[in-house]
Write a protein that holds these residues in place. Sequence first.
Motif, short mmCIF file in Angstrom:
data_model
loop_
_atom_site.label_atom_id
_atom_site.label_comp_id
_atom_site.label_asym_id
_atom_site.label_seq_id
_atom_site.Cartn_x
_atom_site.Cartn_y
_atom_site.Cartn_z
N UNK A 18 44.06 -33.27 -28.92
CA UNK A 18 43.21 -33.09 -29.91
C UNK A 18 42.27 -31.62 -29.53
N UNK A 19 41.91 -31.36 -28.78
CA UNK A 19 41.28 -30.16 -27.93
C UNK A 19 42.70 -29.33 -27.80
N UNK A 20 43.22 -29.66 -27.84
CA UNK A 20 44.95 -29.09 -27.40
C UNK A 20 45.16 -27.89 -28.78
N UNK A 21 45.00 -28.87 -29.91
CA UNK A 21 45.28 -28.47 -30.90
C UNK A 21 44.18 -27.63 -32.10
N UNK A 22 42.82 -27.92 -31.41
CA UNK A 22 41.61 -26.79 -31.81
C UNK A 22 42.20 -25.81 -30.46
N UNK A 23 42.81 -25.72 -29.26
CA UNK A 23 42.82 -24.16 -29.10
C UNK A 23 43.62 -23.46 -29.73
N UNK A 24 44.64 -23.89 -30.43
CA UNK A 24 45.91 -23.56 -31.05
C UNK A 24 45.60 -22.42 -31.96
N UNK A 25 44.08 -24.24 -33.39
CA UNK A 25 44.06 -23.16 -34.41
C UNK A 25 42.66 -22.57 -34.47
N UNK A 26 42.09 -22.56 -33.08
CA UNK A 26 40.66 -21.82 -33.20
C UNK A 26 40.52 -20.82 -31.98
N UNK A 27 40.98 -21.28 -30.99
CA UNK A 27 41.22 -20.57 -30.03
C UNK A 27 39.59 -20.74 -28.33
#
Length: 557
Positions: free
Chosen positions: A372-381
Amino acid sequence: MSTEPITLTDPAAPDADWDTVRERILATLVAEAAPGWTDHNAADPGITLAEAAAFTLADLHHRIATTGLADWPLAWSAWEPQGQRHWEHTLPAGDPARLAALATALAATADDLEPLVRACASRGEALALVGSAPWATLVPTAVRPPLVDVLRGAMVREVAQHRADTVADVLDEAIERSGSTATRAAQDALAVDLLGHDLPLWVTERAALVRRERRRRVREAAAALAARSRAATTSVERAEVVTLLTDDGLSADEALIASALAPIPADLVPEDLEERDGTSRIWPPHGIQALTCEPVTDLDYARRARTHSGVRRAWAVPGRLDGVAWHGLVTPSAADLSVGDPAAAWAIDPDAAAVTLVVEAERRPRDVPTFLREVLRVAIGTECGSPFPPWRDDLDDEQPHRVIGDEVGAALLADVEVQVRATLVIGAGSDGARVVQAAADALEAFFTDGRTGVTGLDGEVASVTAPPLVDGPWPPAPQPAGGWVPGDPIRVSEVVEVLAGCRDVLGIRDVHLRLADGGAWTTAADGELAIPAGTVPVRVGNCFTVDISRSGGCGDA
């Protein structure tokens, strides 16, 4: 009298000025949201609300452009290497498990170990000490370097405060000895060597003090030329400011950014202040970055999340759900927290003023929080991986760094089990067992496929193929067709329609729904069954009864 709108810039697509944003809003409303709306006069309340929304965006851009922060533009030196952004040391940011291990090790050893570490002559000697008995059993190998930094940190800060004049004098001497033509790195290296005669610190710690003194001088030089930087409206004037800043000891990167104080610096474009991936090299962003920025919507976040290779579908839903919060830390249950625990600020709360990216993974990840952290990095930085940046001394668990504007977390798509109870009216010659099985299969297909042609929470409709008015700088990632929208309630009328469409079913009576984990059955007045946010329904059991029609017609239903 000219009616041409006033704009500070000539924006390149997809950026736009206020008038263009207004026109796009109205075009979207007329074409999609409210095709039956015909009164587009200025006095219409809908027009007023649309123009107010467009003005709010323009006002936000203006406020960001005119901020008067004392430390801008050197508050966040993102152009520097990670280890250089803080003058003293860098902790393992973005790794909650490692930070927790470090805290445990400090609690067990700090009182007895700190004086021993302070007495060590080198970093290598300190690491060898921590790795020996009895400390090795209390301090995991991975956290020994940051533990040494913490135990030495108080002493280094004390020296920095009480011997600041010594550091400044030594740096002046190093600059004079090496000459003005020497590189700043060479001057600083000489200052570190000279400090060895005055300060009993390690080489890395003396280098940190020199770096701290350099940062102080950079801010002084930038502040002294701030008025001239703001007044530099031509390329020649700005080049002169850069030269003066460089002569005062600023690096090329520092001089470039410090000379950009004007609202619209000459010959400066947003890309000059950003990395190749679009992340800002300074924080807060410069005004020209805000003035040429389209608003970020829930739809944008979901699209960006779907560009992750491990994500099949993604939605942006309201609330803070079970997963990870905006800074990458796991969202705890509020009931498990003690009073005053700062973690309550990111606890699970479906009613929180937050957005959660509910993602359906291509396959179940082994480590859900990391995924989920990897998804957030893609989505918001990258900020979600470093909520407590080591170069900001004023941020802690209660006041972490936050991405501007929105609180966006992530959660895995979850299933919720639903039970359906109904009476199926069939003809005298029908096979009751076969009809019940067909009804169960139809309901399962309905929950799996979802509604067709219905706008989901992310605003996308599978049947619409026209491109959006504005496409973002990120790769397109449309939502795959089909599937239930997370958190969307199940309407009783839809269940009746699905069951009535089954072969040999003449009518439906007494339809009720409930969640399989408990709760009451819906009543006739309910109309729908609410399901938890971030979940989709799955059928696990039905309570179907069969009533044989005496006449064979639907009048018995």
